[in-house]
Design a protein around this motif. Sequence first.
Motif: not given
Lengths: 566, 184
Positions: A355-356, A359, A453-455, A458, A479-480, A561, A565
Amino acid sequence: MNAEITGIVLMFLGTILLAVPLGKYIGKVYAGERTWTDRFFNPFDKMIFRLSGINPDKNMNWKQNLAALLTINLAWFFFSMLVLMNMSRLPLNPDANPSMSADLAFNTTVSFVSNTNLQHYSGETGVSYLGQMVLMLFQFISAGAGMAACAIVFFAMREKATPHNSNFYNYFVKSCTRVLLPLSLILAVILLFNGTPMTFKGKSEYVSLQGDTVQVARGPSAAMIAIKQLGTNGGGFFGANSAHPLENPNYITNMAENMSIFLIPVAMLFALGYIIRRKRFAWMVFGVMTIGFLLLLLPAVYYEMKGNPALQQLGIAQPHGSMEGKEIRFGSAASAFWAITTTCTSNGSVNAMHDSLTPLSGMFAMLGMMINAFYGGVGVGFLNFYVFMIIAVFISGLMVGRTPEFLGRKIEAREMKIAAIIALLHPLLILTGTALSSYFYVHHPGAAAGWLNNTGSHGFSEMLYEYTSSAANNGSGFEGLGDNTQFWNISCGIVMLLSRFMPIIGPVAIAGILAAKKYTPESAGTLRTDTGTFGIMVFAVIFIVAALSFFPALALGPIAEFFGMK
Amino acid sequence: MKQHIFPALRLTVVCILLFMGIYPLLVWSIAKAAPASGEGETITLNGRVVGYKLEGQRFTADRYFTGRPSATGYNASLSGGSNKGPSDSAYLTEVRARIDSFLGHNPDIRKENIPSDLVTASGSGLDPDISLQAALVQAARISAVRAIPERSVINLIKEQTDKSINGIQKINVLRINIALDQLK
């Protein structure tokens, strides 16, 4: 050269070097030829067959083989549901973990029977040790079933193949005992001596240097971690999977585990070359897969080592690349290497949180699963590739005006229909699932509130990744995602079920039908399938069917994403 | 399908015996010869267990080297990462707060010298290590709080650095903090 890069080059080359002899060994095992392990395993396997009432030499056709495979999977399904829903009443539960709800047990059962190992529970709190052992059982036998299906197709591809020339039980038992079991023992011992626990004692407690009381989860983990890597299962003992210091204590274990992830998938290709006596053909398959793999790997390593541009703007240093969700002992290059090997091979274990990932690395991880045939899962990876080859033969045949022939047998409408259905099923399941969940998320914000878990884009990627991982029988996750809800448990369960068994049934059927056709020896007019030109054709088919169908979805997720950025 | 039911059931029972029974017991008995009998190696100080060798633990006091941020607060019975995407605004706010807090505790350090591993959460939430840079930027603070020369803190860091095959120089936070307590 940068030592982080050297580390991943060593892992890649080391795996190929081990896979060549292992592949030959696997080929001999399936062909029933003499190997040095016979002395021990012949009596062992004979006992297994006698206890099970199975004649391993009985020749079965593809329908009988599939019936055997599906029946035994059904038995596994019921056994797993029974245990997972009653763990709190059963022994080996020192931490008093609860039983699973019906929907979570359904998801977990399908996940492990289908070799996916998507985990909507956390290992430390969601299962008892008995539950972990049942899941470990499936890590062996689901991998063995996939390899057996692959072996059935191998034998149907032989020049002298007849419709009745293989036995599912024979390949299944031999895959488990002669390939998976000894390799798992070796890996488990490496892990044990580097500090991975293997104990049936429950949590222990200590008071830290600073005075905090800490509960430490332990368990019989070394045995499970070994087979989870070798069987392209990926389901970890602890929640953080192989990022957890007990699952993966240092860089040496990281190398051993990461090499195990794609060792058998690569070795199966050399087993193919041995069984059908066409080494060149096997190298062609290996070449196409390796090029595809490297195309996903190199940019992922580059972007992870470069770091997160948003942190760059905050003005701090990133000497080790993007470190969110990663461990210092592995570093960003080895984490990116793991991320791509685990997604290409349908393993799904992680040593860093996907998840982290930055992109585009996240996108390449997803692409590995969307294609699902660059090495692929043990056995089933080649089956996916087989479907793409059938399509490529057909298209090439049309292009040059010859009857499409694959290894001496005519490809006709029936086989093409099956191949097309299987190739399109994968994008259909992923994109339908993602579309449904997105719709639900937007229109029922109350019920779906805890999902993401993210907006922004993402958040969309989290849902896309979950269905991609389910459909690829991968099991890793962004996994968020709050995924232990009825919606996710049931929808992912259905996707995993369909995308496990359809891509096994399809290729086994095609290969069985082809084996019943007349063999025409190769002539000057034959389209050769062991050349670079054919390799390019297969690659083009994979790119068009698998990669491009996902482009719109990827544009909404990781690509949006990435550009956001800058 | 009918002819396959009994072989399937019997083969499943045999597999249960083999892969849920014999295989794990075999690994378990080999574990008896492994470090700490496969129960997880601990670190003992003055007869008291102060931690697990492989797992990180929480250090917040200024007199200790702090480890990496943990999404689970170094919970050794529920591991995991933050699962935050690289561009998420709440995540970036959190990182900014960590940077500010670090600068508050280490006034001599300039922002561009903070390595990212000190302000990003690890994958497991239990990362036992920090990078060499992350230890060096804490040296001045530790020497001030403990009233020992900065030189000896830096020497200690050098002593505690190990380098693995991938070339990353890292420091085990628990081990260096124990050594720090023993420093005269």
